[in-house]
Structures are given as C-alpha cells and as structure tokens.
Design a protein around this motif. Structure first.
Motif, PDB file in Angstrom:
ATOM      1  N   VAL A   1     -39.421   6.010 -32.198  1.00  0.00           N
ATOM      2  CA  VAL A   1     -39.077   5.740 -33.601  1.00  0.00           C
ATOM      3  C   VAL A   1     -38.164   6.832 -34.142  1.00  0.00           C
ATOM      4  CG1 VAL A   1     -40.023   5.699 -35.942  1.00  0.00           C
ATOM      5  CG2 VAL A   1     -41.113   4.342 -34.152  1.00  0.00           C
TER       6      VAL A   1
ATOM      7  N   THR B   1     -32.356   4.854 -31.709  1.00  0.00           N
ATOM      8  CA  THR B   1     -33.173   3.648 -31.710  1.00  0.00           C
ATOM      9  C   THR B   1     -32.644   2.652 -32.749  1.00  0.00           C
ATOM     10  OG1 THR B   1     -35.136   4.871 -30.999  1.00  0.00           O
ATOM     11  CG2 THR B   1     -35.506   2.749 -32.069  1.00  0.00           C
ATOM     12  N   HIS B   2     -32.454   1.403 -32.340  1.00  0.00           N
ATOM     13  CA  HIS B   2     -31.963   0.381 -33.268  1.00  0.00           C
ATOM     14  C   HIS B   2     -33.000   0.138 -34.357  1.00  0.00           C
ATOM     15  CE1 HIS B   2     -30.642  -3.583 -34.753  1.00  0.00           C
ATOM     16  NE2 HIS B   2     -29.442  -3.212 -34.309  1.00  0.00           N
ATOM     17  N   TRP B   3     -32.554  -0.126 -35.568  1.00  0.00           N
ATOM     18  CA  TRP B   3     -33.479  -0.203 -36.694  1.00  0.00           C
ATOM     19  C   TRP B   3     -34.469  -1.358 -36.565  1.00  0.00           C
ATOM     20  CZ3 TRP B   3     -33.793  -4.218 -40.305  1.00  0.00           C
ATOM     21  CH2 TRP B   3     -32.757  -5.161 -40.269  1.00  0.00           C
TER      22      TRP B   3
ATOM     23  N   ARG C   1     -37.060  -0.270 -34.230  1.00  0.00           N
ATOM     24  CA  ARG C   1     -37.911   0.704 -34.924  1.00  0.00           C
ATOM     25  C   ARG C   1     -38.983  -0.018 -35.742  1.00  0.00           C
ATOM     26  NH1 ARG C   1     -34.016   3.921 -37.060  1.00  0.00           N
ATOM     27  NH2 ARG C   1     -34.078   5.320 -35.252  1.00  0.00           N
ATOM     28  N   LEU C   2     -38.617  -1.109 -36.427  1.00  0.00           N
ATOM     29  CA  LEU C   2     -39.611  -1.884 -37.172  1.00  0.00           C
ATOM     30  C   LEU C   2     -40.675  -2.451 -36.231  1.00  0.00           C
ATOM     31  CD1 LEU C   2     -37.421  -3.908 -39.718  1.00  0.00           C
ATOM     32  CD2 LEU C   2     -38.748  -1.835 -40.153  1.00  0.00           C
TER      33      LEU C   2
ATOM     34  N   ARG D   1     -34.123  -3.158 -44.322  1.00  0.00           N
ATOM     35  CA  ARG D   1     -33.161  -2.599 -43.363  1.00  0.00           C
ATOM     36  C   ARG D   1     -33.015  -1.094 -43.561  1.00  0.00           C
ATOM     37  NH1 ARG D   1     -27.952  -5.098 -40.956  1.00  0.00           N
ATOM     38  NH2 ARG D   1     -26.889  -3.278 -40.109  1.00  0.00           N
TER      39      ARG D   1
ATOM     40  N   GLY E   1     -35.891   0.547 -42.095  1.00  0.00           N
ATOM     41  CA  GLY E   1     -35.794   0.544 -40.641  1.00  0.00           C
ATOM     42  C   GLY E   1     -34.892   1.646 -40.120  1.00  0.00           C
ATOM     43  N   HIS E   2     -33.883   2.012 -40.874  1.00  0.00           N
ATOM     44  CA  HIS E   2     -32.966   3.084 -40.459  1.00  0.00           C
ATOM     45  C   HIS E   2     -33.566   4.471 -40.707  1.00  0.00           C
ATOM     46  CE1 HIS E   2     -29.232   1.079 -39.278  1.00  0.00           C
ATOM     47  NE2 HIS E   2     -29.465   0.180 -40.220  1.00  0.00           N
ATOM     48  N   ARG E   3     -34.567   4.542 -41.566  1.00  0.00           N
ATOM     49  CA  ARG E   3     -35.082   5.842 -41.984  1.00  0.00           C
ATOM     50  C   ARG E   3     -36.043   6.419 -40.953  1.00  0.00           C
ATOM     51  NH1 ARG E   3     -37.996   5.287 -47.362  1.00  0.00           N
ATOM     52  NH2 ARG E   3     -39.914   5.278 -46.148  1.00  0.00           N
ATOM     53  N   LEU E   4     -35.925   7.713 -40.699  1.00  0.00           N
ATOM     54  CA  LEU E   4     -36.840   8.428 -39.813  1.00  0.00           C
ATOM     55  C   LEU E   4     -37.920   9.101 -40.649  1.00  0.00           C
ATOM     56  CD1 LEU E   4     -34.287  10.160 -37.406  1.00  0.00           C
ATOM     57  CD2 LEU E   4     -35.281   7.876 -37.234  1.00  0.00           C
TER      58      LEU E   4
ATOM     59  N   GLY F   1     -34.011  -8.598 -38.081  1.00  0.00           N
ATOM     60  CA  GLY F   1     -34.878  -7.756 -38.891  1.00  0.00           C
ATOM     61  C   GLY F   1     -35.575  -8.468 -40.025  1.00  0.00           C
TER      62      GLY F   1
END
Length: 283
Positions: free
Chosen positions: A81, A86-88, A91-92, A167, A170-173, A205
């Motif tokens: 994650v 990693t693609h978002w 990651r979800l 989305r 999903g991009h957030r770490l 997504g």
C-alpha cells in the motif's frame, strides 16, 4: 448421524464407572494409560474432543495456529500500500483485503474469527458492536485496528462523497510515524450508512454501494491472503527513515542475489494483484 463409540471405550467406562458420553482429556488420558488402545480407537475419541466448529474456519488452514500471521499479513500488505508505485485501485483492493483478513482471522491473532457468510453479511450495526474486539499491535503498520480504520475510511468516503474523492483516497499513502490511526476519530463516519462492508471494486475503482462481493470473490481474497503470507517479504519503498537507520553487521548480498529477491517480491505482488482483480465485478 452420530457415530457409535468404540466398544473398548464403553467397556472401560463401564468398569471404571465413567460416563461413556462424557469424553474429556482427563478420561482419555487414563484410558490410554490403562488400556493402550489402537490408533483407530484413539482417533475416534479424539474426534469427539475436537470442536465441531473450528475457530476462524475461513482463515487459511496452515496459519490458524500461527499466532503472528495476521500482523505479518497486515505488515506485508501495508508495505505494498505504501509503495508509491502501487496503482490506486490495487491500493483500495489491498485495504479491503486487510479488512477482510481482520474479519476472518482467529481472535487469538486479533481478528474476529468469522466464517465466509458472517463476513459477507457484515453490516455497520454489527461492525460497531464487534469493532472493540479487533486487536491492536505495537507497530501501526501491523495493527488490525488501524487496518480496519483505513478501510472504514474508504467505505465512508464512497458512501458520502464522489468517486473523485475515493480516487484521491486511493492515491493517498498513510502518514509515516509511530501514532496509530485507529486512535483518531473516523474521518468518514458515513461508513455507518454502507449496505455492505466487503463490496466489489471494479477496474476503474468504482465501489459497489449496494451489495457485498460475490462469495467466489471472497474466496479469491482468501487465496491472496495465503499467497502473501507464504511468499517473500514485499519490497519496501525507499524513504528517509530507511536511509537514516544505522547499518548493522549483515551478510553482503551480491547484485545477482538482490535482483532475484526483487524479482520474487515483484512477482508476488503481481500475482496478488491479479487474484484481487480477476474476481471483482466489472462495472
């Protein structure tokens, strides 16, 4: 249908004045010492001792007695994650997988020990009641309660906000540090309005707001859990903390060995991604 008790056992019970139907470890141990029964008789008695409903029946069998498997899974999943490559959408799905793992893992490991139908039929009211039972790990990156918090954030965002918000999430770490996410208030309490806690996540997504994933999809998630547990450690994203750590004595790894390690870890990540992607419903 109830299997008849072995004659040797019932005869011994009659002589010793022990109720034949009350089979416990103490009585069986005495029986073994005095009679030395065959393995077949002993197996029949042991079967009566075993619980009819195994603990955490949906958790990978090889890891039910592995007390650290849930935390190890969460740590490995979190490493993927947190990797910036990693693609978002993946990651979800990883966050959903870690939440599913919390639902299915044995209580001794910090999970809830649910079977497949119990996980698929989970609703917000029951999640509120069971959430205090979810375990806590010292390391936030391995913490079942933090993994739960992160997925409830996704569910709440999907229920109350736009797909663009999902989305962005999903991009957030996760923020690096020592604090536990689950100690913070839920950022999106709209998860209480969700109809299913384990929905499908399609290739764009989109998260299904109206029903849980298909049972075959949950089976795929469980397969991904087993694969990640049995495989090598994923490759961690490089960061300032890793650079700042003092180098301890260690065996020197050749460039060829390093390439093989990275290759195996990348292959594992790709296989997990393929499994989680394959069975999600297309929108």
């Amino acid at each position: 249908m109830t299997t008849a008790l072995p004659d040797l056992w019932t005869d011994w019970c009659s002589v010793m004045g022990v109720p034949a139907g009350r089979i416990d470890e103490t009585a069986v141990s005495r029986f073994v010492q005095q009679v030395q029964p065959s393995q077949a008789v002993l197996t029949a008695l042991r079967r009566r001792l075993a619980p009819k409903d195994p603990v955490a029946p949906a958790w990978p069998r090889a890891h039910r007695e592995d007390i650290g498997s849930l935390q190890r899974l969460i740590r490995r999943g979190t490493a993927i994650v947190q990797h910036p490559g990693t693609h978002w959408v993946f990651r979800l799905r990883l966050r959903r997988m870690l939440f599913a793992a919390v639902l299915l893992a044995p209580p001794s490991q910090g999970g809830l020990g649910l079977d497949r139908s119990g996980a698929l039929e989970m609703r917000p009211e029951r999640m509120r009641r069971l959430r205090p039972r979810v375990g806590v790990a010292e390391d936030p990156a391995s913490c079942p309660s933090c993994a739960t918090w992160s997925w409830l954030d996704v569910i709440g965002t999907n229920s109350g906000w736009s797909h663009g918000s999902v989305r962005a999430l999903g991009h957030r770490l996760d923020e690096e540090g020592t604090s536990h996410r689950h100690l913070q208030p839920d950022p999106n309490p709209d998860w209480h309005l969700a109809l299913g806690m384990l929905p499908a996540v399609d290739r764009w997504g989109w998260i299904d707001s109206y029903r849980s994933m298909h049972p075959s999809s949950l089976s795929a998630v469980i397969s991904a859990v087993a694969l990640l547990l049995d495989g090598p450690e994923p490759v961690l994203a490089p960061g300032p903390a890793a650079v700042a750590m003092p180098a301890g004595p260690r065996r020197q790894i050749s460039r060829e060995e390093e390439e093989q390690i990275l290759k195996r870890a990348d292959e594992l990540t790709a296989r997990v991604e393929a499994i989680l992607r394959e069975f999600d419903t297309a929108r």
